[in-house]
Write an enzyme that holds these catalytic residues in place. Structure first.
Site, PDB file in Angstrom:
ATOM      1  N   CYS A  28      19.940  31.910 -19.889  1.00 37.43           N
ATOM      2  CA  CYS A  28      19.592  33.335 -19.887  1.00 37.43           C
ATOM      3  C   CYS A  28      18.087  33.529 -19.793  1.00 37.43           C
ATOM      4  O   CYS A  28      17.316  32.870 -20.508  1.00 37.43           O
ATOM      5  CB  CYS A  28      20.119  34.001 -21.157  1.00 37.43           C
ATOM      6  SG  CYS A  28      19.735  35.759 -21.275  1.00 37.43           S
ATOM      7  N   CYS A  53      20.335  34.928 -29.504  1.00 36.36           N
ATOM      8  CA  CYS A  53      20.720  33.509 -29.460  1.00 36.36           C
ATOM      9  C   CYS A  53      19.595  32.637 -30.002  1.00 36.36           C
ATOM     10  O   CYS A  53      18.417  32.929 -29.795  1.00 36.36           O
ATOM     11  CB  CYS A  53      21.032  33.071 -28.021  1.00 36.36           C
ATOM     12  SG  CYS A  53      22.520  33.828 -27.323  1.00 36.36           S
ATOM     13  N   CYS A  83      23.454  38.870 -20.089  1.00 37.63           N
ATOM     14  CA  CYS A  83      23.799  38.274 -21.375  1.00 37.63           C
ATOM     15  C   CYS A  83      24.969  37.332 -21.145  1.00 37.63           C
ATOM     16  O   CYS A  83      26.108  37.772 -20.957  1.00 37.63           O
ATOM     17  CB  CYS A  83      24.167  39.341 -22.409  1.00 37.63           C
ATOM     18  SG  CYS A  83      24.558  38.649 -24.034  1.00 37.63           S
ATOM     19  N   GLN A 134      37.557  41.229 -34.145  1.00 36.28           N
ATOM     20  CA  GLN A 134      37.014  39.880 -33.939  1.00 36.28           C
ATOM     21  C   GLN A 134      36.308  39.835 -32.594  1.00 36.28           C
ATOM     22  O   GLN A 134      36.795  40.360 -31.591  1.00 36.28           O
ATOM     23  CB  GLN A 134      38.126  38.836 -33.997  1.00 36.28           C
ATOM     24  CG  GLN A 134      38.846  38.758 -35.329  1.00 36.28           C
ATOM     25  CD  GLN A 134      38.008  38.143 -36.446  1.00 36.28           C
ATOM     26  OE1 GLN A 134      36.899  37.663 -36.223  1.00 36.28           O
ATOM     27  NE2 GLN A 134      38.546  38.167 -37.664  1.00 36.28           N
ATOM     28  N   PHE A 143      42.040  42.165 -47.094  1.00 38.87           N
ATOM     29  CA  PHE A 143      40.970  42.557 -46.173  1.00 38.87           C
ATOM     30  C   PHE A 143      41.544  42.555 -44.749  1.00 38.87           C
ATOM     31  O   PHE A 143      40.974  41.978 -43.828  1.00 38.87           O
ATOM     32  CB  PHE A 143      39.771  41.604 -46.264  1.00 38.87           C
ATOM     33  CG  PHE A 143      39.225  41.405 -47.654  1.00 38.87           C
ATOM     34  CD1 PHE A 143      38.297  42.282 -48.184  1.00 38.87           C
ATOM     35  CD2 PHE A 143      39.647  40.329 -48.428  1.00 38.87           C
ATOM     36  CE1 PHE A 143      37.793  42.093 -49.469  1.00 38.87           C
ATOM     37  CE2 PHE A 143      39.139  40.126 -49.706  1.00 38.87           C
ATOM     38  CZ  PHE A 143      38.209  41.014 -50.229  1.00 38.87           C
ATOM     39  N   GLU A 168      43.657  46.881 -47.464  1.00 34.62           N
ATOM     40  CA  GLU A 168      42.381  47.151 -46.795  1.00 34.62           C
ATOM     41  C   GLU A 168      41.768  48.414 -47.411  1.00 34.62           C
ATOM     42  O   GLU A 168      42.498  49.346 -47.773  1.00 34.62           O
ATOM     43  CB  GLU A 168      42.617  47.340 -45.294  1.00 34.62           C
ATOM     44  CG  GLU A 168      41.488  47.940 -44.499  1.00 34.62           C
ATOM     45  CD  GLU A 168      40.230  47.092 -44.506  1.00 34.62           C
ATOM     46  OE1 GLU A 168      39.141  47.683 -44.607  1.00 34.62           O
ATOM     47  OE2 GLU A 168      40.327  45.842 -44.413  1.00 34.62           O
ATOM     48  N   CYS A 221      33.329  34.051 -41.996  1.00 30.05           N
ATOM     49  CA  CYS A 221      32.269  33.800 -41.017  1.00 30.05           C
ATOM     50  C   CYS A 221      30.989  33.328 -41.705  1.00 30.05           C
ATOM     51  O   CYS A 221      29.938  33.250 -41.075  1.00 30.05           O
ATOM     52  CB  CYS A 221      31.994  35.046 -40.187  1.00 30.05           C
ATOM     53  SG  CYS A 221      31.417  36.460 -41.167  1.00 30.05           S
TER      54      CYS A 221
END
Length: 416
Positions: free
Chosen positions: A65, A74, A148, A248, A275, A295, A369
């Site tokens: 890129c 990044c 991108c 996601q 969640f 949730e 994550c």
């Protein structure tokens, strides 16, 4: 503090992908430098700015890129793929080891370029027109992007049109957010903090969205125009995400996580999805087992409810709106389930994990994550008697320091 130009030898990569060198004053962190390289860097405190490469590492490759190095999106496009994959997997290994959890960790489930289906852009009106892109690392400056390589082509090809939309709705000179999601029916655009929308701007935005072929435009959660309902698939179930709602980032990564969850929990008597969001896991699990989705966000539960009602062939799904940070399910409530999956925000699920550790739930899937909070929560479960059966790292965030993780755990039955 003035910058000091220093010759450095990079020893290793840090947690954020910076090259780390040892100096007389301590460690220096140099973005875009690799282990084994000799560099010249301008150092202020612990932070270094790469000025020149004196000796290059053999693992250094050409970034794909043109914006790499200025755009803050990044960190590691310049690192050869196999080394990058090992480094990212090792982040999870080290986080678990730091909690005393020595278990085999699967090879990294990799992520292809041009696969990220959502992008969070920053936009701003300037004297030169609308600037739209990503913030430069450790800066408020917006890098106006033209490409991108992590994003699906549908978003990249729409960048000029997205600037037009941002220009129409911008009622402030301050930066604002534009969350863009590629759905099966077109781009879903959710603007936040772009200012109060005038009637003239509302009509102009509506006309442009129709012309550009976008699926939906919303501003601060209010739908401005929706020519087509934006739809994504949760397995084989159609799901309409709420404006600006969580999804996601990469569909193949979601598929991989869900396949692990179904394989581990699909034969349980009933599963709790904690969640749950809009139901990425719930709707897939419901093909095989009854699911209770919990949730805090009402709009996400509404999207899940609509998807369930229009689907066919699913087992029973029940919904509960509940803030699991303030009021986690107790171990007594959890004992009603044969399996549990939890996928909390980056802060993890510390209190919920403590209740789960006290429960008799035989099978658990932990998704996160954030390796730090993931390892903390998994350690809590292990202390409560759970056994880690498998850990899978998933690269949902290509060329970034972030890594997704899935752990499959079981609690042996108590002997009477």
């Amino acid at each position: 503090m003035s910058a000091e130009s220093t010759r450095l030898v990079i020893e290793r990569l840090g947690a954020q992908g910076d090259g780390i060198a040892r100096t007389a004053r301590g460690h220096a962190y140099v973005p875009f430098a690799l282990p084994g390289e000799t560099v010249t860097a301008a150092v202020v405190g612990e932070r270094g700015t790469l000025m020149a490469l004196i000796e290059r590492a053999p693992e250094r490759v050409e970034p794909p890129c043109r914006h790499f190095g200025t755009c803050g999106g990044c960190a590691l496009q310049h690192l050869e793929a196999s080394v990058y994959h090992s480094w990212k997997r090792d982040k999870l290994v080290q986080a678990l080891a730091g909690r005393g959890i020595e278990v085999p960790v699967d090879p990294l489930v990799t992520c292809a370029p041009e696969s990220r289906r959502r992008a969070g852009f920053t936009a701003r009106r300037t004297d030169r027109g609308i600037v739209l892109g990503y913030n430069q690392a450790l800066s408020n400056e917006i890098i106006d992007i033209e490409e991108c390589p992590i994003l699906v082509p549908a978003i990249v090809s729409a960048l000029p049109a997205l600037r037009e939309v941002a220009g129409i709705i911008a009622a402030t000179s301050q930066p604002f957010r534009l969350l863009v999601t590629a759905t099966d029916s077109g781009l879903d655009i959710a603007a936040m903090d772009s200012g109060a929308l005038s009637e003239h701007a509302r009509h102009a935005a509506g006309r442009y969205v129709l012309k550009a072929g976008f699926a939906r435009l919303s501003v601060d959660g209010e739908i401005v125009i929706e020519p087509r309902k934006p739809m994504v698939k949760a397995g084989d179930v159609a799901l309409e995400p709420q404006p600006g709602g969580f999804l996601q980032a990469v569909a193949s990564a979601e598929d991989a996580m869900a396949a692990l969850a179904v394989g581990h929990l699909g034969k349980s008597r009933k599963v709790a999805d904690l969640f749950s969001g809009a139901g990425a896991f719930t709707l897939r699990l419901a093909r095989y087992v009854e699911v209770h989705a919990v949730e805090a966000e009402a709009a996400a539960l509404g999207a899940l409810d609509r998807a369930f009602r229009f689907a066919t062939g699913l087992k029973r799904v029940t919904l509960e709106r509940r803030d699991l940070f303030r009021r986690p399910l107790t171990f007594k409530e959890l004992n009603a389930f044969g399996g549990v999956i939890f996928d909390p925000p980056r802060a993890g699920a510390e209190d919920q994990a403590k209740q789960l550790a006290r429960s008799d739930v035989p099978r658990v899937v932990a998704v996160s994550c954030n390796p730090v909070t993931f390892s903390r929560d998994v350690a809590t479960l292990v202390e409560g008697g759970y056994v880690v059966k498998r850990v899978v790292p998933i690269d949902q965030f290509l060329w970034s320091p972030h890594v997704e993780a899935v752990a499959l755990l079981e609690k042996p039955k108590k002997r009477r």
